[in-house]
Write an enzyme that holds these catalytic residues in place. Structure first.
Site, PDB file in Angstrom:
ATOM      1  N   ASP A  12       0.809  -1.220   0.000  1.00 52.86           N
ATOM      2  CA  ASP A  12       0.000   0.000   0.000  1.00 52.86           C
ATOM      3  C   ASP A  12       0.842   1.269   0.000  1.00 52.86           C
ATOM      4  O   ASP A  12       0.269   2.367   0.045  1.00 52.86           O
ATOM      5  CB  ASP A  12      -0.877   0.042   1.259  1.00 52.86           C
ATOM      6  CG  ASP A  12      -2.006  -0.955   1.236  1.00 52.86           C
ATOM      7  OD1 ASP A  12      -2.191  -1.619   0.215  1.00 52.86           O
ATOM      8  OD2 ASP A  12      -2.703  -1.072   2.267  1.00 52.86           O
ATOM      9  N   HIS A  37      -3.905  -0.361  -6.404  1.00 56.42           N
ATOM     10  CA  HIS A  37      -2.627   0.089  -5.836  1.00 56.42           C
ATOM     11  C   HIS A  37      -1.970   1.198  -6.646  1.00 56.42           C
ATOM     12  O   HIS A  37      -2.512   1.670  -7.643  1.00 56.42           O
ATOM     13  CB  HIS A  37      -1.723  -1.116  -5.639  1.00 56.42           C
ATOM     14  CG  HIS A  37      -2.197  -2.017  -4.542  1.00 56.42           C
ATOM     15  ND1 HIS A  37      -1.879  -1.817  -3.212  1.00 56.42           N
ATOM     16  CD2 HIS A  37      -3.012  -3.098  -4.564  1.00 56.42           C
ATOM     17  CE1 HIS A  37      -2.459  -2.739  -2.469  1.00 56.42           C
ATOM     18  NE2 HIS A  37      -3.165  -3.535  -3.272  1.00 56.42           N
TER      19      HIS A  37
END
Length: 433
Positions: free
Chosen positions: A191, A217
């Protein structure tokens, strides 16, 4: 003369331009919590790889691996088929017999957090290891070095933690703990690509780090992930495990890179057994395709732009919501500059509304929300009978389970969209007082 391929790619670019979204309509146009931001170069790169029938890992995948490793200033990057596979490979690499006495063995402990995503924890259990769960801080939603230190026992051999929603955990201090106690550190950086801690990129502190290229992402390959390391020894183990467990390191379609393909004697195999078919690990096939490599290589050029957009959207939301009572807003970990994955919000227990009511209002206005992943993982059915050790009462992880959600900051969110989100939350919260 223009080639047929160039004509096709020109039409692909034209097609992309024709797909551009219309104007934003508040309350009608969905504001997603996350998503891929793709331009015509991305579409053309993907299609070009398909036109060339690069249906297995090939030159684009290799170029991306080199470029991505260089971005982090690490020795090696290995492209895989998902971020979850990256986590599985990273931890499994630490069980390799090639590490000798340093290897992790069944029953060894790995410190991790309870409030996270399952694929940070699952590889621990899948390798017969014992997760040791610690709690997180509210606001940062990360654990602390003190909590990790308290969890270390004589059986602890590794630490595996994710940077929550792009907000770095205190990774320098936890890396120091790992060194002090002779532990491996795996950074789940899925992340947090572009985040820094003490001026240094996250993903560069651990023995191994992982990244996801799922569309949610920072970069996307559609599906995909990556394992990075500064250790050539660990890189070689990761590559073997990714590629069926083979001992050979020849690229697909090449032979005899080592110049002694038929000169090895390994295991109890006969001398000269073809090295391409010798296996040193019980591995997997977790490779990506070259179309994935082409897409994420194209995306990589835009990473600085994406990181800045995430930070800009985060700032706009924070500044618009900072004075609202009843809400606990996110805090960057001291010493960090996050490349935010999302904007977490906790509704305080004494607020005149609940998390469920606020989420319902947002969703009703087409503003996407997500829970902070699993909340307290130990409360899920999958982990009820799983072997583990818990240090502390996990009170904050339980708080997250009940009171926390997040909204998007990804680059596809425009200023107009961010302002609509702020107006929606403000109108709802102030109307309940």
């Amino acid at each position: 003369m223009t080639s047929l391929k160039e004509l096709v790619l020109e039409q692909v670019r034209k097609y992309h331009r024709e797909q551009e979204p219309g104007n934003f309509v508040p309350g009608v146009t969905p504001i997603l919590s996350s998503g891929a931001v793709l331009d015509e170069d991305d579409r053309a790169a993907f299609v070009e790889a398909a036109l060339d029938m690069r249906i297995a890992a090939g030159p684009s995948a290799r170029r991306f691996e080199s470029a991505f490793a260089a971005y982090f200033k690490l020795r090696k990057a290995h492209l895989v088929n998902s971020g979850s596979s990256a986590n599985l490979l990273a931890l499994t690499a630490l069980t390799s017999p090639k590490l000798g006495e340093a290897r992790l063995r069944p029953g060894d402990e790995v410190v991790t957090v309870a409030a996270g995503f399952p694929t940070t924890v699952n590889p621990i259990l899948q390798n017969g290891l014992i997760p040791v769960f610690v709690d997180v801080e509210l606001g940062t939603y990360n654990t602390t070095a003190e909590r990790v230190a308290e969890a270390i026992s004589p059986r602890t051999r590794a630490i595996m933690i994710a940077h929550t929603l792009g907000n770095p955990f205190p990774v320098a201090e936890i890396a120091d703990l790992a060194t002090e106690h002779d532990l491996f550190l795996v950074e789940d950086n899925c992340d947090a690509v572009g985040s820094t801690y003490q001026g240094r990129l996250t993903g560069t502190f651990g023995d191994l780090s992982t990244v996801s290229f799922y569309p949610a992402h920072h970069l996307t390959a559609g599906e995909g992930g990556c394992v990075l390391t500064g250790s050539l020894e660990l890189a070689r183990i990761v590559e073997s495990l990714r590629d069926w467990g083979r001992d050979c390191w020849c690229e697909p379609g090449t032979d005899n890179t080592c110049l002694k393909r038929f000169d090895y004697q390994l295991g109890t195999l006969p001398a000269g057994y073809d090295h391409k078919y010798v296996y040193s690990h019980i591995g997997y096939n977790l490779k990506a395709t070259d179309t994935q490599g082409a897409l994420v290589l194209s995306q990589l050029r835009r990473l600085p732009e994406f990181v800045e957009a995430r930070r800009r959207n985060f700032r706009r939301l924070y500044e618009g919501l900072a004075d609202l009572p009843g809400l606990l807003l996110p805090e960057a970990t001291p010493g960090s500059d996050p490349s935010w994955f999302g904007f977490p919000i906790s509704v305080r227990p004494d607020a005149p509304f609940t998390r469920q009511e606020l989420v319902a209002q947002l969703e009703d206005r087409k503003i996407g929300t997500r829970r902070l992943f699993a909340g307290n993982l130990t409360r899920h059915p999958a982990y009820q009978d799983a072997p583990c050790r818990i240090v502390g009462d996990l009170a904050n992880s339980d708080f997250v389970t009940e009171h926390t959600f997040w909204i998007g900051v990804y680059p596809g969110i425009t200023t107009e969209m961010a302002d609509f989100v702020v107006d929606t939350v403000r109108s709802f919260a102030t109307g309940r007082h």
